[in-house]
Design a protein around this motif. Structure first.
Motif, PDB file in Angstrom:
ATOM      1  N   GLN A 205      -3.122   9.310 -11.947  1.00 31.06           N
ATOM      2  CA  GLN A 205      -3.077   9.403 -13.400  1.00 31.06           C
ATOM      3  C   GLN A 205      -3.534  10.772 -13.878  1.00 31.06           C
ATOM      4  N   GLN A 206      -4.577  11.285 -13.270  1.00 35.71           N
ATOM      5  CA  GLN A 206      -5.124  12.571 -13.699  1.00 35.71           C
ATOM      6  C   GLN A 206      -4.142  13.713 -13.485  1.00 35.71           C
ATOM      7  N   VAL A 207      -3.282  13.573 -12.467  1.00 29.36           N
ATOM      8  CA  VAL A 207      -2.305  14.636 -12.164  1.00 29.36           C
ATOM      9  C   VAL A 207      -0.992  14.445 -12.921  1.00 29.36           C
ATOM     10  N   THR A 208      -0.554  13.185 -13.075  1.00 27.61           N
ATOM     11  CA  THR A 208       0.788  12.932 -13.620  1.00 27.61           C
ATOM     12  C   THR A 208       0.825  12.391 -15.052  1.00 27.61           C
ATOM     13  N   ASN A 209      -0.283  11.844 -15.563  1.00 31.86           N
ATOM     14  CA  ASN A 209      -0.330  11.197 -16.880  1.00 31.86           C
ATOM     15  C   ASN A 209       0.558   9.939 -16.961  1.00 31.86           C
ATOM     16  N   TRP A 210       0.881   9.359 -15.810  1.00 32.05           N
ATOM     17  CA  TRP A 210       1.768   8.194 -15.788  1.00 32.05           C
ATOM     18  C   TRP A 210       1.203   7.032 -16.619  1.00 32.05           C
ATOM     19  N   GLY A 211      -0.102   6.884 -16.615  1.00 33.49           N
ATOM     20  CA  GLY A 211      -0.727   5.770 -17.349  1.00 33.49           C
ATOM     21  C   GLY A 211      -0.667   5.918 -18.854  1.00 33.49           C
ATOM     22  N   ASN A 212      -0.348   7.117 -19.343  1.00 37.19           N
ATOM     23  CA  ASN A 212      -0.294   7.313 -20.801  1.00 37.19           C
ATOM     24  C   ASN A 212       0.776   6.456 -21.444  1.00 37.19           C
ATOM     25  N   TRP A 213       1.978   6.486 -20.880  1.00 40.18           N
ATOM     26  CA  TRP A 213       3.052   5.700 -21.475  1.00 40.18           C
ATOM     27  C   TRP A 213       2.912   4.229 -21.105  1.00 40.18           C
ATOM     28  N   LEU A 214       2.325   3.949 -19.925  1.00 38.47           N
ATOM     29  CA  LEU A 214       2.117   2.547 -19.550  1.00 38.47           C
ATOM     30  C   LEU A 214       1.195   1.860 -20.545  1.00 38.47           C
ATOM     31  N   SER A 215       0.134   2.535 -20.926  1.00 36.21           N
ATOM     32  CA  SER A 215      -0.836   1.924 -21.842  1.00 36.21           C
ATOM     33  C   SER A 215      -0.252   1.738 -23.232  1.00 36.21           C
TER      34      SER A 215
ATOM     35  N   VAL B 272      -9.068   0.663 -14.599  1.00 40.42           N
ATOM     36  CA  VAL B 272      -8.908   1.298 -13.285  1.00 40.42           C
ATOM     37  C   VAL B 272      -8.030   2.544 -13.334  1.00 40.42           C
ATOM     38  N   TYR B 273      -6.938   2.475 -14.074  1.00 39.80           N
ATOM     39  CA  TYR B 273      -5.919   3.532 -14.003  1.00 39.80           C
ATOM     40  C   TYR B 273      -6.430   4.917 -14.382  1.00 39.80           C
ATOM     41  N   PRO B 274      -7.264   5.058 -15.439  1.00 40.90           N
ATOM     42  CA  PRO B 274      -7.726   6.405 -15.804  1.00 40.90           C
ATOM     43  C   PRO B 274      -8.500   7.111 -14.700  1.00 40.90           C
ATOM     44  N   GLY B 275      -9.097   6.359 -13.779  1.00 40.76           N
ATOM     45  CA  GLY B 275      -9.879   6.969 -12.710  1.00 40.76           C
ATOM     46  C   GLY B 275      -9.073   7.407 -11.510  1.00 40.76           C
ATOM     47  N   LEU B 276      -7.787   7.072 -11.476  1.00 40.84           N
ATOM     48  CA  LEU B 276      -6.947   7.426 -10.342  1.00 40.84           C
ATOM     49  C   LEU B 276      -6.568   8.906 -10.378  1.00 40.84           C
ATOM     50  N   ARG B 277      -6.568   9.547  -9.223  1.00 39.10           N
ATOM     51  CA  ARG B 277      -6.084  10.923  -9.162  1.00 39.10           C
ATOM     52  C   ARG B 277      -4.629  10.975  -9.612  1.00 39.10           C
TER      53      ARG B 277
ATOM     54  N   MET C 260       0.805  -1.221   0.000  1.00 39.90           N
ATOM     55  CA  MET C 260       0.000   0.000   0.000  1.00 39.90           C
ATOM     56  C   MET C 260       0.844   1.280   0.000  1.00 39.90           C
ATOM     57  N   GLY C 261       2.166   1.137   0.147  1.00 38.30           N
ATOM     58  CA  GLY C 261       3.031   2.314   0.136  1.00 38.30           C
ATOM     59  C   GLY C 261       3.342   2.760  -1.274  1.00 38.30           C
ATOM     60  N   MET C 262       2.297   2.970  -2.050  1.00 33.20           N
ATOM     61  CA  MET C 262       2.429   3.300  -3.465  1.00 33.20           C
ATOM     62  C   MET C 262       2.045   4.747  -3.720  1.00 33.20           C
ATOM     63  N   LEU C 263       2.652   5.331  -4.718  1.00 35.37           N
ATOM     64  CA  LEU C 263       2.310   6.695  -5.079  1.00 35.37           C
ATOM     65  C   LEU C 263       0.853   6.815  -5.508  1.00 35.37           C
ATOM     66  N   GLU C 264       0.338   5.759  -6.145  1.00 36.77           N
ATOM     67  CA  GLU C 264      -1.060   5.787  -6.559  1.00 36.77           C
ATOM     68  C   GLU C 264      -1.995   5.905  -5.359  1.00 36.77           C
TER      69      GLU C 264
ATOM     70  N   MET D  34       3.071  15.956  -1.155  1.00 37.81           N
ATOM     71  CA  MET D  34       2.814  15.040  -2.263  1.00 37.81           C
ATOM     72  C   MET D  34       2.598  15.765  -3.592  1.00 37.81           C
ATOM     73  N   ASP D  35       1.917  16.903  -3.575  1.00 42.22           N
ATOM     74  CA  ASP D  35       1.642  17.600  -4.833  1.00 42.22           C
ATOM     75  C   ASP D  35       2.928  18.029  -5.538  1.00 42.22           C
ATOM     76  N   ASN D  36       3.927  18.444  -4.765  1.00 40.49           N
ATOM     77  CA  ASN D  36       5.214  18.801  -5.366  1.00 40.49           C
ATOM     78  C   ASN D  36       5.849  17.590  -6.032  1.00 40.49           C
ATOM     79  N   LEU D  37       5.796  16.438  -5.354  1.00 44.80           N
ATOM     80  CA  LEU D  37       6.349  15.210  -5.925  1.00 44.80           C
ATOM     81  C   LEU D  37       5.591  14.805  -7.181  1.00 44.80           C
ATOM     82  N   LEU D  38       4.276  14.940  -7.163  1.00 46.17           N
ATOM     83  CA  LEU D  38       3.473  14.587  -8.332  1.00 46.17           C
ATOM     84  C   LEU D  38       3.817  15.469  -9.531  1.00 46.17           C
ATOM     85  N   GLY D  39       4.131  16.731  -9.264  1.00 43.20           N
ATOM     86  CA  GLY D  39       4.534  17.626 -10.344  1.00 43.20           C
ATOM     87  C   GLY D  39       5.825  17.167 -11.001  1.00 43.20           C
ATOM     88  N   GLU D  40       6.763  16.669 -10.203  1.00 42.99           N
ATOM     89  CA  GLU D  40       8.019  16.163 -10.754  1.00 42.99           C
ATOM     90  C   GLU D  40       7.793  14.865 -11.532  1.00 42.99           C
TER      91      GLU D  40
END
Length: 251
Positions: A241-251, A234-239, A26-30, A101-107
């Motif tokens: 993903q919405q903040v970082t776009n991490w799922g874009n390259w994963l998909s 599931v991933y598109p609904g995560l905050r 559970m210690g995940m950024l998501e 966390m928001d600063n980390l998400l921006g990076e």
């Protein structure tokens, strides 16, 4: 579900001091990015949590006998992981300051953008590797090496598509490919600083302590798992993903 948990806390009108996830992985950024509005702190493990679980006697003791919340939770992490240490397996317990966390998400969003730029190169390698230029091959090889070599949160019995963010970024930064080298070195440094600010304390068992500098876990799922295990739904609904776009390259 996780969404139910977040909604329930928000609907209650309560801002919690800490959310403690006494469960595996559970210690995940998501997870952390989804509860920033619900609590000041989060505590969880990125690895498997042993069946013994948390030491709640210790938790209540330190909360009752300290005027400094962060110091109390540091003591709790040390005591709890010391019990787990006898298994000689990779366990951790991490306290995170959710206000950072928001600063980390921006990076992470910045890193995600660079990874999206690499997608055409990776696709070209898959379709026609002989047509790759030297620069394109360098980009592909660095990305592949970073994925293959990054620290993965697993045990002898379980393996998950959960990797260490900071470790991944630092391996990417080692790549010598012209248009990305300076970007990646800068990005890895900024991510490391942002992780250091967000992570108040991390306690590791002896198996991993002192060997690697771990941060927080992040999903890097294999393409064959993306739809098979429902990440595409599931991933598109995560905050996250919405903040970082991490799922874009994963998909």
């Amino acid at each position: 579900t996780f969404d139910d948990l977040v909604k329930g806390i928000k609907d209650s009108g309560t801002k919690m001091k800490m959310i403690y996830c006494d469960a595996c992985l559970m210690g995940m950024l998501e997870i952390m990015s989804g509860i920033t509005e619900c609590a000041d702190y989060a505590m969880a493990a990125s690895h498997i949590t042993p069946g013994l679980g948390g030491d709640y006697n210790s938790l209540i003791y330190h909360l009752n006998n300290s005027t400094n919340f962060e110091e109390a939770m540091k003591e709790y992490c040390v005591e709890t992981v010391s019990h787990w240490n006898v298994d000689e397996k990779p366990y951790d317990l991490t306290l995170v300051d959710l206000s950072k966390m928001d600063n980390l998400l921006g990076e992470i969003k910045l890193l995600s953008g660079y990874l999206e730029e690499m997608i055409p190169v990776a696709s070209k390698f898959k379709e026609d590797p002989d047509s790759m230029t030297n620069d394109e091959m360098a980009i592909y090889q660095t990305l592949a090496q970073a994925i293959d070599s990054s620290y993965m949160y697993e045990t002898d019995y379980y393996a998950y598509p959960i990797f260490d963010l900071q470790f991944f970024a630092e391996i990417l930064a080692l790549g010598e490919f012209n248009s990305y080298s300076a970007k990646m070195i800068d990005t890895a440094s900024r991510l490391k600083r942002a992780c250091k600010e967000a992570i108040v304390f991390k306690q590791l068992t002896d198996v991993i302590a002192g060997k690697i500098d771990l941060s927080l876990a992040i999903t890097m799922v294999h393409d064959s798992w993306w739809k098979q295990y429902g990440y595409d739904a599931v991933y598109p609904g995560l905050r996250f993903q919405q903040v970082t776009n991490w799922g874009n390259w994963l998909s």
